[in-house]
Design an enzyme around this catalytic site. Structure first.
Site, PDB file in Angstrom:
ATOM      1  N   LYS A   1       0.835  -1.213  -0.126  1.00  8.60           N
ATOM      2  CA  LYS A   1      -0.166  -0.099  -0.011  1.00  8.60           C
ATOM      3  C   LYS A   1       0.973   1.295   0.083  1.00  8.60           C
ATOM      4  O   LYS A   1       1.750   1.609   0.934  1.00  8.60           O
ATOM      5  CB  LYS A   1      -1.002   0.018   1.235  1.00  8.60           C
ATOM      6  CG  LYS A   1      -2.002   1.059   1.162  1.00  8.60           C
ATOM      7  CD  LYS A   1      -2.448   1.713   2.394  1.00  8.60           C
ATOM      8  CE  LYS A   1      -1.375   2.472   3.098  1.00  8.60           C
ATOM      9  NZ  LYS A   1      -1.229   3.846   2.452  1.00  8.60           N
TER      10      LYS A   1
ATOM     11  N   GLU B   1      11.093   1.253   9.550  1.00  5.26           N
ATOM     12  CA  GLU B   1      11.901   2.613   9.125  1.00  5.26           C
ATOM     13  C   GLU B   1      11.209   3.880   9.379  1.00  5.26           C
ATOM     14  O   GLU B   1      10.367   4.103   8.624  1.00  5.26           O
ATOM     15  CB  GLU B   1      12.273   2.527   7.712  1.00  5.26           C
ATOM     16  CG  GLU B   1      13.287   1.351   7.303  1.00  5.26           C
ATOM     17  CD  GLU B   1      14.622   1.283   7.812  1.00  5.26           C
ATOM     18  OE1 GLU B   1      14.952   2.409   8.047  1.00  5.26           O
ATOM     19  OE2 GLU B   1      15.228   0.610   7.787  1.00  5.26           O
TER      20      GLU B   1
ATOM     21  N   CYS C   1      14.042  11.310   6.145  1.00  8.33           N
ATOM     22  CA  CYS C   1      14.258  11.008   7.336  1.00  8.33           C
ATOM     23  C   CYS C   1      15.646  11.083   7.883  1.00  8.33           C
ATOM     24  O   CYS C   1      15.917  10.994   9.094  1.00  8.33           O
ATOM     25  CB  CYS C   1      13.761   9.365   7.382  1.00  8.33           C
ATOM     26  SG  CYS C   1      14.532   8.504   6.473  1.00  8.33           S
TER      27      CYS C   1
HETATM   28  P1  NAD Z   1       3.089   8.468   7.889  1.00  6.50           P
HETATM   29  O1  NAD Z   1       3.374   7.474   8.935  1.00  6.50           O
HETATM   30  O2  NAD Z   1       1.746   9.279   8.204  1.00  6.50           O
HETATM   31  O3  NAD Z   1       2.488   7.676   6.577  1.00  6.50           O
HETATM   32  C1  NAD Z   1       3.439   6.560   5.944  1.00  6.50           C
HETATM   33  C2  NAD Z   1       2.619   5.579   5.459  1.00  6.50           C
HETATM   34  O4  NAD Z   1       1.664   4.962   6.436  1.00  6.50           O
HETATM   35  C3  NAD Z   1       1.621   5.995   4.236  1.00  6.50           C
HETATM   36  O5  NAD Z   1       1.402   5.002   3.399  1.00  6.50           O
HETATM   37  C4  NAD Z   1       0.364   6.172   5.086  1.00  6.50           C
HETATM   38  O6  NAD Z   1      -0.662   5.752   4.313  1.00  6.50           O
HETATM   39  C5  NAD Z   1       0.522   4.967   6.261  1.00  6.50           C
HETATM   40  N1  NAD Z   1      -0.280   5.005   7.200  1.00  6.50           N
HETATM   41  C6  NAD Z   1      -0.898   6.145   8.103  1.00  6.50           C
HETATM   42  N2  NAD Z   1      -1.595   5.746   9.009  1.00  6.50           N
HETATM   43  C7  NAD Z   1      -1.805   4.436   8.703  1.00  6.50           C
HETATM   44  C8  NAD Z   1      -2.725   3.569   9.608  1.00  6.50           C
HETATM   45  N3  NAD Z   1      -3.463   3.922  10.824  1.00  6.50           N
HETATM   46  N4  NAD Z   1      -2.526   2.212   9.159  1.00  6.50           N
HETATM   47  C9  NAD Z   1      -1.925   1.785   8.190  1.00  6.50           C
HETATM   48  N5  NAD Z   1      -1.080   2.565   7.462  1.00  6.50           N
HETATM   49  C10 NAD Z   1      -1.112   4.000   7.685  1.00  6.50           C
HETATM   50  O7  NAD Z   1       4.492   9.089   7.612  1.00  6.50           O
HETATM   51  P2  NAD Z   1       4.461  10.204   6.275  1.00  6.50           P
HETATM   52  O8  NAD Z   1       4.131  11.575   6.980  1.00  6.50           O
HETATM   53  O9  NAD Z   1       3.877   9.853   4.985  1.00  6.50           O
HETATM   54  O10 NAD Z   1       6.154  10.285   6.107  1.00  6.50           O
HETATM   55  C11 NAD Z   1       6.954  10.563   6.863  1.00  6.50           C
HETATM   56  C12 NAD Z   1       7.578  10.013   7.941  1.00  6.50           C
HETATM   57  O11 NAD Z   1       8.257   9.020   7.363  1.00  6.50           O
HETATM   58  C13 NAD Z   1       8.633  10.735   8.468  1.00  6.50           C
HETATM   59  O12 NAD Z   1       8.569  10.758   9.920  1.00  6.50           O
HETATM   60  C14 NAD Z   1       9.982  10.215   7.971  1.00  6.50           C
HETATM   61  O13 NAD Z   1      10.965  10.379   8.972  1.00  6.50           O
HETATM   62  C15 NAD Z   1       9.653   8.971   8.050  1.00  6.50           C
HETATM   63  N6  NAD Z   1      10.459   8.175   6.883  1.00  6.50           N
HETATM   64  C16 NAD Z   1      11.341   7.336   7.346  1.00  6.50           C
HETATM   65  C17 NAD Z   1      12.312   6.626   6.460  1.00  6.50           C
HETATM   66  C18 NAD Z   1      13.375   5.727   6.911  1.00  6.50           C
HETATM   67  O14 NAD Z   1      13.927   4.774   6.147  1.00  6.50           O
HETATM   68  N7  NAD Z   1      13.504   5.582   8.374  1.00  6.50           N
HETATM   69  C19 NAD Z   1      12.233   6.940   5.075  1.00  6.50           C
HETATM   70  C20 NAD Z   1      11.221   8.047   4.627  1.00  6.50           C
HETATM   71  C21 NAD Z   1      10.503   8.574   5.624  1.00  6.50           C
END
Ligand code: NAD
Length: 475
Positions: free
Chosen positions: A168, A244, A278
């Protein structure tokens, strides 16, 4: 959506809109999947598992290799799709497509190197062998900030070892995900081996991923808050997880470093993807003796960065992902300024002309940042460089480690002993020593503490999708 080898609509025919964050214009309607679609995709992945896992590693490798070739051939088209839906400048988008393709090639190669072990046994009539087997159906959830590479970083190793996948993607960037899956299809992946479910509301699909007993592994990239919620849900049936999550990277410049060289590095890495990474530095600790030349070089570079639509030439700063992201940056900068930080450049939204239609914030440098400020504690995910001066008596290692996060960290010094002390002492999964780009498909990427569990990339990335099995033979 792509389920069981066919492109299909969501159950009930629902769709959601994808918009360009630089212009607000509609780009496409995408199937709005729900729980039933996720269940259908998981069933397809489960049905395909035995066949895919039973193929030779050489056959799986050939398909991944073909997918790599296709992705490289379509780099420009994929980059344009990414810039349109995510906003990063076209050149940065092309670099990301290259990085995404790197995982396909690396894991096409690694597929053939899932080696086992034999272990000397304590009894003369006993033999021990250790084998590695695919965990089964993998559910994957990816973010919008790196909409292609975060997919291949999960899907390539999972497929390489014989797992099947349901993915997803983030609701903001489903089009890049569709391009990746089109490539996998054309590369000859059998039906059901990799499935794509797009959705505007992630929760129902996430619940199906957690509650469906056929899913044996959940791999997630995104925020720490959502990651914790998913890990809690996965615990119910003890699904394996890889997480991650967020970061709060320190960028340490010791007294002996060249402040101009360090500031050039800081300007490059901090404003990549408009700070929406990130591994973006979020606390720049610079020795007081060299902080002024550091700030001068950094501010000079940042002032020259042009914001705008990433499709245009010469753009360094794309839009933020949405209004909430702009509001968060505004709140952090206002809080810092109110508590005494100096705003050396930027510090406001960009509303002139066409910029008013997107979510733009001016690239910003803050000096005199202190621990009381929100930006010292919170991940920013925006184009703000907060600089903190430290003195000889300060324990900069302790200051850098004073966070719940532990993903990336950076150090500038020419002192070998100091470099080694910081490399060993930083509680972060990645340490760049005079290096602002310590990432590659061949290298393990991941965080300590609340930045995550597990590693992606490198040979470590394969083991996230493998079970270890011991055979004891009496002969
Ligand atoms: P987010 O957690 O809001 O969303 C990430 C994913 O999770 C999306 O696909 C979203 O649809 C899904 N999601 C959200 N709520 C959910 C739920 N209740 N159930 C299932 N899926 C759900 O994060 P974001 O704002 O899209 O991304 C930014 C974050 O990601 C930042 O904190 C960043 O640091 C982190 N990030 C980490 C890495 C890494 O490799 N460590 C890489 C890229 C981004």
């Amino acid at each position: 959506m792509f389920i069981d080898g066919a492109w299909c609509a969501a159950e009930g025919g629902r769709a959601f809109l994808v918009a360009n964050p630089a212009t607000g214009e509609k780009i496409a309607d995408v199937p709005d999947g729900g729980r039933a679609d996720a269940a259908r995709a998981i069933a397809a992945a489960d049905a395909a598992f035995a066949g895919w896992a039973g193929m030779t590693a050489y056959d799986r490798s050939r398909i991944l290799y073909r997918a790599w070739e296709l992705m490289i051939a379509r780099k420009v088209d994929l980059a344009r799709t990414m810039t349109a839906e995510q906003g990063k400048p076209l050149r940065a988008a092309a670099n990301e497509v290259q990085y995404a393709a790197d995982f396909l090639l690396w894991y096409a190669e690694e597929a053939k190197r899932v080696y086992g072990e034999t272990i000397p046994a304590p009894r003369g009539d006993q033999r021990f062998i250790v084998a590695h087997q695919p965990v089964g159906v993998v559910a994957a959830i990816t973010p919008w900030n790196y909409p292609s590479s975060m997919i291949t970083r999960k899907v390539a190793p999972a497929l390489a070892v014989g797992c099947t996948v349901v993915l997803k993607p983030a609701e903001a960037t489903p089009l890049s995900a569709m391009e990746v899956f089109r490539i996998l299809e054309e590369a000859g992946l059998p039906a059901g081996v990799a499935n794509l479910v797009t959705a505007s509301d992630p929760a129902p699909v996430g619940e199906e991923f957690l509650e469906n007993p056929l899913v044996r592994k959940l791999t997630f990239t995104g925020s720490t808050a959502v990651g914790k919620r998913l890990a809690r849900g996965a615990a119910e049936s003890l699904k394996r997880v890889s997480m991650e999550l967020g970061g709060h990277a320190p960028f340490i410049v010791l007294k002996d470093a060249d402040p101009e060289h360090a500031a050039k590095g800081a300007a490059l890495v901090k404003f990549l993807n408009t700070g929406q990474a990130c591994i973006s530095p979020n606390r720049m600790f610079v020795h007081r003796d060299i902080v002024e030349p550091f700030l001068e070089t950094l501010t000079g570079r940042v002032e020259r960065m042009r914001a705008g639509n990433g499709m245009e030439d010469g753009i360094a700063i794309g839009p933020l992902v949405g209004e909430a992201a702009v509001a968060k940056v505004e709140r952090q900068v206002a809080d810092a300024a109110a508590r005494g930080a100096r705003v050396l450049c930027g510090g406001h939204r960009l509303m002139e002309g066409a910029l008013a239609r997107g979510h733009f914030y001016a690239p910003t440098v803050l000096a005199d940042v202190t621990p009381e400020m929100l930006i010292y504690r919170e991940e920013t995910f925006g184009p703000v460089a907060p600089v903190i001066a430290f003195d000889d008596g300060d324990d900069v290692l302790a200051m850098a480690n004073d966070t719940a996060y532990g993903l990336a960290s950076y150090v500038y010094t020419n002192d070998l002993r100091a470099a080694m002390r910081l490399f060993e002492g930083l509680r972060f999964g990645i340490v760049g020593i005079n290096d602002i780009n310590p990432t590659a498909a061949a290298a393990p990427f991941g965080g300590m503490k609340q930045s995550g569990l597990g590693r992606e990339g490198g040979h470590e990335g394969l083991h996230e999708y493998l079970e270890t099995k011991l055979g004891g033979f009496s002969i």
